[in-house]
Design a protein around this motif. Structure first.
Motif, short mmCIF file in Angstrom:
data_model
loop_
_atom_site.label_atom_id
_atom_site.label_comp_id
_atom_site.label_asym_id
_atom_site.label_seq_id
_atom_site.Cartn_x
_atom_site.Cartn_y
_atom_site.Cartn_z
N ASP A 209 1.14 -5.59 -1.76
CA ASP A 209 -0.30 -5.71 -2.06
C ASP A 209 -0.99 -4.35 -1.92
O ASP A 209 -1.83 -3.98 -2.75
CB ASP A 209 -0.96 -6.72 -1.12
CG ASP A 209 -0.50 -8.15 -1.41
OD1 ASP A 209 0.06 -8.39 -2.50
OD2 ASP A 209 -0.69 -9.02 -0.53
N GLY B 197 -0.24 -2.22 -4.77
CA GLY B 197 -1.05 -2.63 -5.91
C GLY B 197 -2.47 -2.07 -5.84
O GLY B 197 -3.02 -1.59 -6.84
N LYS B 198 -3.07 -2.10 -4.63
CA LYS B 198 -4.42 -1.56 -4.45
C LYS B 198 -4.45 -0.06 -4.75
O LYS B 198 -5.41 0.44 -5.33
CB LYS B 198 -4.89 -1.79 -3.00
CG LYS B 198 -5.27 -3.22 -2.69
CD LYS B 198 -5.64 -3.35 -1.22
CE LYS B 198 -5.87 -4.82 -0.87
NZ LYS B 198 -6.13 -4.98 0.59
N LYS C 47 -2.62 1.55 -6.84
CA LYS C 47 -2.60 1.77 -8.29
C LYS C 47 -3.93 1.39 -8.92
O LYS C 47 -4.38 2.05 -9.86
CB LYS C 47 -1.45 0.97 -8.91
CG LYS C 47 -0.07 1.53 -8.56
CD LYS C 47 1.06 0.77 -9.22
CE LYS C 47 1.33 -0.54 -8.53
NZ LYS C 47 2.52 -1.24 -9.05
N GLU C 48 -4.60 0.35 -8.37
CA GLU C 48 -5.91 -0.07 -8.88
C GLU C 48 -6.95 1.03 -8.70
O GLU C 48 -7.88 1.16 -9.48
CB GLU C 48 -6.37 -1.33 -8.16
CG GLU C 48 -5.63 -2.60 -8.61
CD GLU C 48 -5.98 -3.80 -7.73
OE1 GLU C 48 -6.95 -3.68 -6.94
OE2 GLU C 48 -5.27 -4.82 -7.83
N MET C 49 -6.78 1.82 -7.63
CA MET C 49 -7.72 2.91 -7.36
C MET C 49 -7.49 4.12 -8.26
O MET C 49 -8.20 5.12 -8.17
CB MET C 49 -7.60 3.36 -5.90
CG MET C 49 -8.17 2.38 -4.90
SD MET C 49 -8.04 3.02 -3.22
CE MET C 49 -9.10 4.45 -3.30
#
Length: 634
Positions: free
Chosen positions: A317, A320-321, A323-325
């Protein structure tokens, strides 16, 4: 040679400058002058002005040709005249061969070259002088001080670079000596120089010395930079003082220095490396509250800590965060996640991340393949491991020492002696030295194949190579001899461990105990258990179960139960192996009722019987029936 003869007259014609004088000390060096090469032609006509002009017109062949016959005073004059053009002075120094110059001229050359914008040439010359050990660092310092004064250099650059050179050579004590010599002269080193000293002390784990030096900086009113504070926070983290590291952030803020992302990353990494991921998350929140955004290193530390703590879902998780940033993971970050899932036994996820990094154009590294190959071997998926090795070659990746160690260890554990030694020969052919783990794996597989003569020969070769033998390698060889009934050789190796200062561990004793029990010499196995206790080595389940099995096989059930009680008194609960050994022993003694009681007891404790348990009971009942039939026939 013709070029030299043509050029010299041209330069001589241009000599209309007056000879510039130098302080007398440069002409009266106490060190050895350059050795004259008698085979060279006389150079009495060579003057400093001629050499200066040659340098300015890049006639380096002319200078190099005459360099063996140049008098030290001439070289000093040339260097002095070139001090405003340090690049030419550096080239001149290299063509007259710096290492052949006497000490006074070397220091003058270093002082002139220190005027260059880049510190690298000066650092190189300083390191060359320090490593030659022709003078102590205090003597070098004093002579550089003299050269500095004569050239009118007002900055501390020469001393700063001398300290830096010492630190880069891991001679930090000599660097500190220079620091205090500067202090005696009333000179204040640059903060960057102080940071180099602190950083070197940190790298060398001299944390106490780092605090002493930091206190000295404070006394001298040397103002710390953000880099200084980050180093000291790193020192606290290395000492395991994580709370003090967090408090130090407040201290630096009170002094008007705001923490940056490196400050918080240092603390977060320290928390994660010590398994305190929740504490790291609190530091992350504090970091964000100050308006400092985490970077790839921040997330890398958190992901690594979570993977190490088996919190793979959280790691995924967090990844994933990240990469989202918009933070692009590196191959290192992917390797952390892949390693986590490999260790967790989820190869599907591990390979999924490998495919994802490839899709993003991030090339898997040798480390990526090493982790995946190792995980495949752990699941005995040999064919797929071989495919990955081939894939590495197709992508131009060269297997390293770790790759070969994994392959040899994997095939050794699977008993494939031919493949294991094949990879061993391949790594030697490529000039890659086997590791201790590599040799241990080969000894292990030889032991499993009953080829103990070859195992002993390999062990002797390893000793001759000077490889540091550890307890794991000894255990592998001792286990091989014990398994093959060579107890005399096993105990001779046990004595050799003491000679080589390799302390035995619980595995060593357990292996020897198992060997003695196979021989039926259970009392000697018991003595080994007592010996390991005397040496401060704590027996484990294996130790006690070995003795219980030994007594049970012999039918000495009172002794077997006594060891069982001893095991429980030390905090170990009976295991499946414990119950199986006891049940087998009581069945052998035709005491089926006690064996059945033990069966009920183990089930009540949540231990599931296996085939060995039931086979022992069935055989025991058969022995009882046979005994009854024999008594009836009588």
């Amino acid at each position: 040679m013709k070029a030299h003869k043509l050029m010299a007259p041209q330069i001589l014609k241009q000599q209309k400058l007056k000879q510039q004088s130098l302080p007398s000390a440069f002409f009266s060096s106490t060190s050895q002058p350059i050795t004259n090469d008698q085979s060279q032609s006389p150079s009495s006509e060579i003057t400093p002005e001629l050499l200066v002009e040659a340098a300015r017109s890049s006639q380096w062949h002319f200078i190099k040709h005459h360099s063996p016959n140049l008098d030290p005073s001439i070289i000093s004059t040339v260097l002095f005249n070139l001090h405003k053009t340090p690049q030419l002075a550096l080239q001149f120094t290299s063509h007259v061969e710096f290492h052949r110059l006497d000490l006074k001229i070397r220091y003058l050359a270093i002082a002139v070259v220190s005027r260059l914008p880049s510190p690298n040439p000066t650092l190189r010359l300083l390191k060359q002088t320090i490593s030659s050990d022709i003078a102590g660092v205090s003597a070098i310092f004093n002579d550089l001080a003299l050269a500095r004064e004569r050239l009118g250099i007002s900055t501390t650059i020469l001393f700063d670079l001398l300290i830096k050179a010492c630190c880069e050579m891991k001679r930090v004590d000599e660097g500190l000596e220079c620091f205090y010599m500067m202090k005696e002269k009333g000179l204040i080193p640059k903060i960057e120089t102080c940071n180099v000293i602190l950083s070197t002390l940190l790298k060398l784990n001299k944390t106490e010395s780092a605090w002493v030096f930091y206190a000295e900086m404070f006394k001298m009113r040397i103002k710390s930079s953000i880099y200084t504070f980050n180093i000291m926070i790193n020192v606290l983290c290395k000492e395991g003082k994580l709370k003090k590291a967090k408090d130090f952030v407040g201290f630096m803020e009170n002094l008007g220095v705001n923490p940056n992302v490196v400050t918080y990353n240092t603390i977060i990494h320290a928390y994660c490396s010590r398994g305190r991921v929740d504490g790291a998350c609190l530091v992350l929140n504090a970091m964000r509250s100050k308006g400092i955004q985490p970077d790839s290193y921040t997330y890398g530390s958190l992901i690594s800590g979570m993977c190490r703590d088996k919190r793979l879902k959280e790691a995924s998780d967090t990844f994933g965060k990240m990469k989202e940033m918009g933070l692009i993971p590196s191959a290192v970050t992917y390797n952390i996640v892949i390693d986590g899932y490999c260790n967790g036994g989820d190869l599907e996820k591990a390979f999924g991340y490998r495919d994802e990094m490839v899709a993003l154009g991030i090339l898997p590294t040798v480390t990526t393949y090493n982790m995946l190959i190792h995980a495949l071997f752990m699941e005995c998926r040999m064919g797929e491991a071989d495919d990955l090795v081939r894939e590495m070659g197709e992508k131009g990746l060269v297997p390293d020492q770790i790759t070969y160690s994994i392959l040899i260890n994997g095939y050794s554990r699977c008993g494939n002696l031919k493949k294991a030694f094949g990879f061993h020969d391949e790594m030697l052919a490529k000039g890659i030295q086997p590791t201790r783990m590599t040799y241990t794996s080969l000894i292990y597989v030889l032991g499993k194949r009953n080829r103990m003569t070859e195992a002993d020969n390999l062990f002797e070769k390893i000793l001759k190579k000077g490889v540091a033998i550890d307890v794991i390698m000894f255990n592998a060889l001792i286990d091989g001899h014990c398994s093959n009934g060579n107890m005399e050789r096993a105990f001779s190796l046990f004595k050799e461990m003491d000679k080589l200062n390799v302390p035995p561990d619980d595995v060593t004793y357990n292996t020897l105990m198992q060997g003695r029990c196979r021989e039926g010499r259970v009392e000697e196995a018991r003595e080994l258990l007592d010996e390991m206790k005397r040496r401060g080595i704590k027996p484990d389940h294996v130790s006690y179960n070995t003795l219980i099995s030994g007594y049970s096989r012999r039918g000495d059930m009172k002794d077997a139960l006594r060891v069982r009680d001893e095991m429980m008194s030390t905090g170990f609960n009976p295991t499946l192996l414990t119950y199986n050994a006891l049940i087998q022993g009581f069945c052998k003694n035709q005491e089926g009722d006690i064996a059945e009681d033990l069966l009920r007891e183990m089930i009540s404790k949540g231990i599931t019987p296996d085939d060995t348990t039931y086979l022992s009971l069935i055989e025991g009942m058969g022995n009882i029936d046979q005994s009854l039939q024999n008594s009836n026939s009588c």
